[in-house]
Design a protein around this motif. Structure first.
Motif, PDB file in Angstrom:
ATOM      1  N   ALA A 402      45.814  41.109  49.001  1.00 35.36           N
ATOM      2  CA  ALA A 402      44.831  40.657  48.143  1.00 35.36           C
ATOM      3  C   ALA A 402      43.623  40.093  48.609  1.00 35.36           C
ATOM      4  O   ALA A 402      44.208  39.726  50.187  1.00 35.36           O
ATOM      5  CB  ALA A 402      45.363  39.349  46.638  1.00 35.36           C
ATOM      6  N   CYS A 457      38.914  39.854  42.801  1.00 39.08           N
ATOM      7  CA  CYS A 457      39.904  38.057  42.840  1.00 39.08           C
ATOM      8  C   CYS A 457      40.791  37.032  41.802  1.00 39.08           C
ATOM      9  O   CYS A 457      41.393  36.793  42.300  1.00 39.08           O
ATOM     10  CB  CYS A 457      38.734  37.726  43.569  1.00 39.08           C
ATOM     11  SG  CYS A 457      37.251  37.195  43.179  1.00 39.08           S
ATOM     12  N   SER A 460      44.204  38.568  41.000  1.00 37.03           N
ATOM     13  CA  SER A 460      45.296  38.306  41.574  1.00 37.03           C
ATOM     14  C   SER A 460      46.446  37.626  41.155  1.00 37.03           C
ATOM     15  O   SER A 460      47.001  37.921  41.385  1.00 37.03           O
ATOM     16  CB  SER A 460      44.869  36.957  42.576  1.00 37.03           C
ATOM     17  OG  SER A 460      43.987  37.738  43.934  1.00 37.03           O
ATOM     18  N   VAL A 498      43.288  31.143  45.144  1.00 38.41           N
ATOM     19  CA  VAL A 498      44.531  31.802  44.977  1.00 38.41           C
ATOM     20  C   VAL A 498      45.724  31.079  45.767  1.00 38.41           C
ATOM     21  O   VAL A 498      46.250  32.000  45.396  1.00 38.41           O
ATOM     22  CB  VAL A 498      43.362  32.829  44.826  1.00 38.41           C
ATOM     23  CG1 VAL A 498      45.192  34.862  45.496  1.00 38.41           C
ATOM     24  CG2 VAL A 498      42.474  34.154  44.378  1.00 38.41           C
TER      25      VAL A 498
END
Length: 553
Positions: A402, A457, A460, A498
């Protein structure tokens, strides 16, 4: 040195931008962003005291996270926008100060500078940045940890704003964001700052869960979807960024106008939501990652709407320069900015729609489809098949790839890595990093795609939920016992949150590239290595061998 910024992966020379940002940010904008951050800390300081008495005004939370979002890499390059934000921030901070006094809230005799400083001109705003920017923290390790918290909080702000736009709010998140900003002004030791970093990650999980709930309750659970990458012969608008509320309102207002809509970069996952599939004029995805926009926007022919960050300032002679529209926290000198919603009404996209009608249809740059839509609900629907494939050895390992994409040639590593992975492995991805390999013919394993794309994003979160679900299914005690390796690409502050979210969940041995963050001092980097096994990348073949040997062990 006319500025200093090292918040993104492309920091000049791997240390920091000192004259102009590699992202295209001029020194004056960089300095105004530093000054805005300074005043936001003052707002947060007063609001903490008001919140303790149940007196904090609701408008403060949105003002703070919107201001933070505007300072994210590639979000806002508009000097005038920051001048306006600082003036508004000073006024709001002073309003909060008065509210504290009116309610007899005890304040220290000597107030810190970030709650008392005032100025009236943009020149003064820029001058103040020289005193209050990143380098004003002299201790390298304290500076590193403070900035790690601040960049995580900026990521929190982005996701909080998207959820807020869909009516999903959580006071604990806003409270933490403001407390964390204030904490970066305090004399905390390294251990206390490390704890604050991990707490930031914990709230990263919370805010991504909030946004996941906002998106899925508004538009349904993402479904496995083949997305067209060709074009039709109609005038069109290209929508980029991340905000699904903007996407919804643009589709409603373009319906029946003869204007098509295409997604670009991080807006690709809009196609996965059931609610958007009813719009026949949502044609497909045009192009690839954000950094290719200088060529792809020229061939698109129509106007472009930026809903958030991922802007690359166009060259002076760019043919699409007068076709750029911004909204929300994004901004660009010379672009038309579409104002916020008022009185519960939709944003007004009529100008960009009329502009599109005057433009030629997009030029086709590729044909075919790409597949995505594998957020946690869709993967759970395939759970039995996936578990059987793992138990029989058809799938040996999952690779979480990712994160972000970027311009650097070194990012070709991720394409080579994907190409050279053994055919009994599966890639789990989210974010624009996927554009390095999502159009490769990597095939499937018994009907399970070898690239499982969860979305943006912020999606995630789905990858974390999937990992926790597999941990439960296989009755493991530790998430790190799963056959999952983490080889993540980063670029900006949403990738930072993240990463911190994964650390807060106990995930270890994450490999981060193409370079480690410039804002990590050697000592802080060592802490991350020793406590969490954070590592960089080398070359694809060697890294694959290392990951697969870990799996065998």
């Amino acid at each position: 040195m006319s500025m200093f910024c090292f918040q993104c992966q492309e920091a000049a020379k791997g240390t920091g931008c000192t004259v102009k940002g590699v992202c295209g940010k001029n020194d004056d904008v960089a300095n105004l962003q530093d000054t805005l951050m300074y005043v936001l800390k003052g707002i947060s300081w007063f609001n903490e005291k008001l919140r303790a008495k149940g007196l904090n005004p609701g408008k403060v939370d949105k003002f703070v996270f919107d201001g933070l979002f505007s300072t994210i890499t590639n979000a806002n390059f508009d000097k005038t926008s920051f001048e306006k934000r600082i003036n508004e921030a000073l006024a709001l901070r002073n309003e909060l100060h008065e509210k504290c006094k009116e309610n007899n809230i005890e304040l220290p005799e000597n107030l810190p500078g970030f709650v008392t400083w005032s100025a009236f001109s943009v020149e003064e705003f820029e001058e103040k940045a020289k005193e209050v920017g990143v380098l004003s923290t002299e201790n390298e390790d304290v500076r590193s940890l403070r900035e790690l918290v601040i960049y995580g909080v900026k990521g929190l702000a982005a996701y909080a704003e998207h959820a807020w736009n869909l009516g999903h709010k959580k006071d604990e998140i806003y409270k933490f964001m403001q407390r964390a900003l204030v904490a970066t002004t305090e004399d905390l030791d390294v251990d206390e700052l490390v704890d604050l970093v991990l707490e930031t990650g914990k709230f990263g999980v919370d805010v991504m869960a909030l946004l996941d709930e906002a998106n899925t309750s508004s538009y349904g659970n993402p479904e496995a979807t083949q997305v067209n990458i060709g074009v039709r012969n109609n005038p069109a608008i290209l929508i980029s960024g991340h905000d699904m509320k903007d996407m919804e309102e643009l589709l409603k207002q373009t319906e029946g106008t003869g204007v098509d809509v295409y997604t670009h970069s991080e807006m690709l996952p809009a196609h996965y939501y059931p609610a958007f599939k009813k719009y026949d004029h949502l044609v497909g995805n045009y192009g690839g990652s954000w950094w290719k926009q200088k060529s792809e926007f020229e061939s698109f022919n129509g106007p472009i709407l930026f809903t958030t960050n991922c802007i690359v300032p166009p060259l002076k002679n760019a043919g699409y320069k007068d076709k750029i529209y911004t909204t929300g926290a994004s901004g660009l000198n010379g672009a038309t900015h579409i104002p916020e919603r008022k009185n519960g009404r939709m944003k007004d996209f009529s100008d960009i729609i009329e502009h599109a009608k005057e433009c030629d249809p997009p030029q086709e740059i590729e044909t075919g489809t790409i597949t995505g839509g594998f957020a946690h609900a869709q993967v759970f629907a395939l759970a039995d098949k996936i578990v059987d494939a793992v138990k029989t050895g058809a799938i040996k390992k999952f690779f979480v790839m990712a994160g972000c994409d970027g311009r650097m040639k070194s990012r070709e590593y991720y394409t080579e890595f994907a190409e050279k992975l053994p055919t009994d492995t599966v890639i789990l991805t989210a974010g624009c990093a996927k554009y390095r390999y999502n159009k490769l013919p990597l095939g499937d394993i018994g009907g399970i795609p070898r690239v499982i794309d969860a979305g943006q994003c912020n999606d995630s979160y789905s990858l974390a939920v999937i990992a926790l679900k597999l941990k439960k299914v296989f009755e493991l005690n530790d998430i790190n016992e799963l056959p999952i390796a983490y080889n993540i690409a980063w670029y900006e502050q949403k990738a930072v949150i993240v990463l911190l979210a994964l650390l807060s969940l106990g995930v270890k041995n994450i490999h981060l590239g193409p370079t480690l963050p410039a804002f990590l001092s050697p000592n802080v980097a060592n802490v991350l290595v020793e406590q969490f096994g954070i590592a960089g990348i080398n070359e694809p073949e060697g890294d694959i061998k290392m990951f697969m040997e870990e799996s065998a062990a």
